[in-house]
Scaffold this motif. Sequence first.
Motif, mmCIF file in Angstrom:
data_model
loop_
_atom_site.group_PDB
_atom_site.id
_atom_site.type_symbol
_atom_site.label_atom_id
_atom_site.label_comp_id
_atom_site.label_asym_id
_atom_site.label_seq_id
_atom_site.Cartn_x
_atom_site.Cartn_y
_atom_site.Cartn_z
ATOM 1 N N THR A 244 0.836 -1.200 0.000
ATOM 2 C CA THR A 244 0.000 0.000 0.000
ATOM 3 C C THR A 244 0.871 1.249 0.000
ATOM 4 O OG1 THR A 244 -1.816 -1.103 1.152
ATOM 5 C CG2 THR A 244 -1.753 1.305 1.277
ATOM 6 N N MET A 245 1.917 1.234 0.808
ATOM 7 C CA MET A 245 2.796 2.397 0.865
ATOM 8 C C MET A 245 3.414 2.685 -0.506
ATOM 9 S SD MET A 245 4.595 1.822 4.575
ATOM 10 C CE MET A 245 5.784 3.139 4.316
ATOM 11 N N THR A 246 3.867 1.645 -1.184
ATOM 12 C CA THR A 246 4.456 1.812 -2.520
ATOM 13 C C THR A 246 3.420 2.356 -3.500
ATOM 14 O OG1 THR A 246 6.033 0.027 -2.138
ATOM 15 C CG2 THR A 246 5.568 0.599 -4.439
ATOM 16 N N ASN A 247 2.227 1.776 -3.481
ATOM 17 C CA ASN A 247 1.173 2.197 -4.412
ATOM 18 C C ASN A 247 0.673 3.609 -4.157
ATOM 19 O OD1 ASN A 247 1.275 -0.241 -5.802
ATOM 20 N ND2 ASN A 247 -0.283 -1.185 -4.504
ATOM 21 N N THR A 248 0.796 4.089 -2.933
ATOM 22 C CA THR A 248 0.346 5.446 -2.592
ATOM 23 C C THR A 248 1.521 6.409 -2.426
ATOM 24 O OG1 THR A 248 0.236 4.848 -0.244
ATOM 25 C CG2 THR A 248 -1.799 4.654 -1.533
ATOM 26 N N LYS A 249 2.705 5.920 -2.786
ATOM 27 C CA LYS A 249 3.937 6.724 -2.752
ATOM 28 C C LYS A 249 4.261 7.275 -1.365
ATOM 29 C CE LYS A 249 3.657 7.855 -7.669
ATOM 30 N NZ LYS A 249 3.346 6.534 -7.980
ATOM 31 N N LEU A 250 4.023 6.437 -0.347
ATOM 32 C CA LEU A 250 4.383 6.794 1.022
ATOM 33 C C LEU A 250 5.735 6.180 1.354
ATOM 34 C CD1 LEU A 250 0.974 6.138 2.840
ATOM 35 C CD2 LEU A 250 2.040 8.367 2.421
ATOM 36 N N THR A 251 6.503 6.874 2.175
ATOM 37 C CA THR A 251 7.781 6.342 2.655
ATOM 38 C C THR A 251 7.695 6.155 4.164
ATOM 39 O OG1 THR A 251 8.753 8.514 3.097
ATOM 40 C CG2 THR A 251 8.988 7.640 0.840
ATOM 41 N N LYS A 252 8.674 5.510 4.730
ATOM 42 C CA LYS A 252 8.696 5.320 6.183
ATOM 43 C C LYS A 252 8.778 6.658 6.911
ATOM 44 C CE LYS A 252 10.311 0.591 6.093
ATOM 45 N NZ LYS A 252 11.335 -0.389 6.471
ATOM 46 N N GLU A 253 9.327 7.650 6.261
ATOM 47 C CA GLU A 253 9.390 8.989 6.860
ATOM 48 C C GLU A 253 8.011 9.633 6.977
ATOM 49 O OE1 GLU A 253 11.598 8.027 4.297
ATOM 50 O OE2 GLU A 253 13.044 7.528 5.875
ATOM 51 N N ASP A 254 7.062 9.169 6.175
ATOM 52 C CA ASP A 254 5.686 9.680 6.216
ATOM 53 C C ASP A 254 4.864 9.036 7.332
ATOM 54 O OD1 ASP A 254 5.950 11.264 3.817
ATOM 55 O OD2 ASP A 254 5.733 9.417 2.640
ATOM 56 N N MET A 255 5.427 8.010 7.946
ATOM 57 C CA MET A 255 4.671 7.181 8.875
ATOM 58 C C MET A 255 5.014 7.499 10.327
ATOM 59 S SD MET A 255 3.146 5.733 6.416
ATOM 60 C CE MET A 255 2.140 4.475 7.174
#
Length: 156
Positions: free
Chosen positions: A118-129
């Motif tokens: 999901t993170m990859t598909n929504t272009k989220l990184t661990k820094e966003d979490m």
Amino acid sequence: MKTNLIGSLVMAAAVFAAGTSLTATAAGTQPVNATSAEMQGVGKQKVVFQVSDADPKKWNLTLNNVKNIQHDLGKGNTDIEVVAYGPGIGMLKMDSEVGTRVAEALGTGVRVVACENTMTNTKLTKEDMLPNIGYVKAGVVELMEKQRQGYAYIRP
């Protein structure tokens, strides 16, 4: 005798579906309501929660359920995991309105994980979490694996 057995099985399934614990006795299957104290004596209770909705009310409901389980059974008697994926990934983003509650759950030993697909598909990184959460490759596969390991599955 066969009809009586089938009737007993149907009744047992109905009682089980209603959330009542069952125990076998010499006279047959009798419904028994297990108390929190009784549940504490049967070993660690394992449960996995699915969070896949972009709904803060459901996020709070999940966290309430987690807190209630720990209160009723004791933190040391539970193994709890929350898996967020799909639209539910927002629960674990840095700007989540339940971020403080997620941190509290983590502090009590709850494992909270985000789906990397999901993170990859929504272009989220661990820094966003949120800090201190865990990550799994695929949220759905994690739920399947936990159920295979005997975890109860709950989707609020």
